[in-house]
Design an enzyme around this catalytic site. Structure first.
Site, PDB file in Angstrom:
ATOM      1  CD  GLU A   1      -1.925  -4.679  -8.543  1.00  0.00           C
ATOM      2  OE1 GLU A   1      -2.305  -3.975  -8.258  1.00  0.00           O
ATOM      3  OE2 GLU A   1      -0.836  -4.986  -8.891  1.00  0.00           O
TER       4      GLU A   1
ATOM      5  CG  HIS B   1       3.553   1.593  -6.583  1.00  0.00           C
ATOM      6  ND1 HIS B   1       3.191   3.242  -7.285  1.00  0.00           N
ATOM      7  CD2 HIS B   1       1.581   1.676  -6.945  1.00  0.00           C
ATOM      8  CE1 HIS B   1       1.884   4.077  -7.205  1.00  0.00           C
ATOM      9  NE2 HIS B   1       1.608   2.145  -7.078  1.00  0.00           N
ATOM     10  N   GLY B   2       5.593   2.077  -9.195  1.00  0.00           N
ATOM     11  CA  GLY B   2       6.392   3.538 -10.300  1.00  0.00           C
ATOM     12  C   GLY B   2       7.637   3.469 -11.263  1.00  0.00           C
TER      13      GLY B   2
ATOM     14  CB  THR C   1      -1.747   5.036  -8.017  1.00  0.00           C
ATOM     15  OG1 THR C   1      -1.438   4.124  -8.271  1.00  0.00           O
ATOM     16  CG2 THR C   1      -1.161   5.865  -7.274  1.00  0.00           C
TER      17      THR C   1
ATOM     18  CG  HIS D   1      -7.622   0.810 -12.796  1.00  0.00           C
ATOM     19  ND1 HIS D   1      -7.711  -1.102 -12.525  1.00  0.00           N
ATOM     20  CD2 HIS D   1      -7.031   1.599 -12.645  1.00  0.00           C
ATOM     21  CE1 HIS D   1      -7.028  -0.658 -11.536  1.00  0.00           C
ATOM     22  NE2 HIS D   1      -6.844   0.875 -11.613  1.00  0.00           N
TER      23      HIS D   1
ATOM     24  N   GLY E   1       3.458  -1.151 -14.746  1.00  0.00           N
ATOM     25  CA  GLY E   1       2.477  -1.040 -15.989  1.00  0.00           C
ATOM     26  C   GLY E   1       2.581   0.244 -16.187  1.00  0.00           C
ATOM     27  CE1 TYR E   2      -0.130   7.051 -15.007  1.00  0.00           C
ATOM     28  CE2 TYR E   2       1.684   7.138 -15.657  1.00  0.00           C
ATOM     29  CZ  TYR E   2       0.988   7.589 -15.005  1.00  0.00           C
ATOM     30  OH  TYR E   2       0.367   8.726 -16.095  1.00  0.00           O
TER      31      TYR E   2
ATOM     32  CG  ASP F   1      -4.303  -2.227 -12.443  1.00  0.00           C
ATOM     33  OD1 ASP F   1      -5.034  -3.475 -13.627  1.00  0.00           O
ATOM     34  OD2 ASP F   1      -4.274  -1.765 -11.726  1.00  0.00           O
TER      35      ASP F   1
ATOM     36  CG  HIS G   1      -5.538  -2.609  -8.493  1.00  0.00           C
ATOM     37  ND1 HIS G   1      -5.160  -1.583  -7.645  1.00  0.00           N
ATOM     38  CD2 HIS G   1      -6.876  -3.374  -7.305  1.00  0.00           C
ATOM     39  CE1 HIS G   1      -5.444  -1.501  -6.367  1.00  0.00           C
ATOM     40  NE2 HIS G   1      -6.843  -2.847  -6.128  1.00  0.00           N
TER      41      HIS G   1
END
Ligand code: PXP
Length: 254
Positions: A74, A198-199, A104, A54, A220-221, A13, A47
């Site tokens: 997603e 997540h995170g 997010t 995005h 991802g991030y 993303d 997502h």
């Protein structure tokens, strides 16, 4: 006891976020997906948000047409997204809650509160042969409802745990961790396949890889941020190595 393999799904993303900042074609999330797969990703996650901040429809179509590994789509549980998922035919759909104003995906899906609406939604995806996962907090009531709704997979939201670890809130981090441990065991015992995400960064991914019930992490991030310094292939390989170290602890205790 044999140790279940642990897959890495790479979320692209944020490559699209950067591309959209200038409105052009670069950097291309599909190129990022190919690089991640070459570096060891087992799947690609993207997502498609209602506001298209995005990933866009054409990204999903290109990912599906181009990548050799499973695509995890997603999305929010809306009629529009259901139509797009059925048309795209990804390997998997992960249903997430979505609020326009959030930065997010901030919380898990309320499967208990929305079970009536989710039931036919999950059934249609199951009938289409698309593996459904529900992105939920590690709460017993949510997990039990996911099993009742015949979702084959849950993804445990690790955001609160990761934030507590990063912020140095040891007591909160421990409480969140214990919820994840108990939740993943309960879900596995209820016959659900368990994912998490997540995170996650290298440290939290290594730790959670030691939970043998979890078979997929979607990340991802953090990896995309690291990629600015070391390149995407390298950040994916470093994440994979952290996961492998964590997984060895399951083998050692099995
Ligand atoms: N899993 C789900 C369901 C998500 O919504 C996200 C964020 O899009 C991730 C995993 C990946 O989280 P992060 O980008 O923080 O690694």
């Amino acid at each position: 006891m044999s140790v279940l393999p642990l897959r890495l799904g790479v979320n692209v993303d944020q490559v699209a976020t950067l591309r959209n900042a200038r409105g052009g074609r670069n950097p291309d999330p599909v190129r990022a997906a190919l690089t991640a797969i070459e570096a060891g990703a087992d799947g690609i996650t993207a997502h498609l948000r209602e506001d298209r901040r995005h990933i866009r429809e054409e990204d999903m179509a290109r990912l599906k047409a181009t990548i050799s590994k499973p695509l995890n789509f997603e999305m929010a549980a809306t009629a529009e997204m259901l139509g797009l998922a059925l048309a795209t035919e990804p390997h998997a759909v992960c249903l997430v809650p979505e609020r326009r104003e959030e930065l997010t995906t901030e919380g898990g899906l309320d499967v208990v509160g929305q079970h009536n609406a989710l039931k036919p939604f999950i059934a249609q995806l199951n009938d289409a042969g698309i593996r459904v996962s529900l992105f939920i907090a590690a709460e017993p009531a949510q997990i039990e409802m996911a099993a009742q709704l015949h979702a084959p997979v849950i993804e445990i939201h690790t955001g609160a745990w990761c934030d507590a670890v990063t912020d140095g809130h040891a007591a909160k981090a421990e409480a969140e961790w214990q919820r994840i441990v108990a939740g993943s065991r309960l879900a596995r015992a209820a016959g659900l396949e368990v994912h998490a995400g997540h995170g996650l960064d290298y440290v939290t991914a290594e730790k959670i890889s030691g939970l043998g019930e979890i078979v997929e992490l979607n990340i991802g991030y953090y990896m995309m941020g690291e990629a600015l310094f070391v390149g995407l292939g390298e950040s994916v390989r470093t994440m994979r190595a952290a996961m492998d170290r964590g997984r060895q602890r399951v083998a050692a205790t099995a």
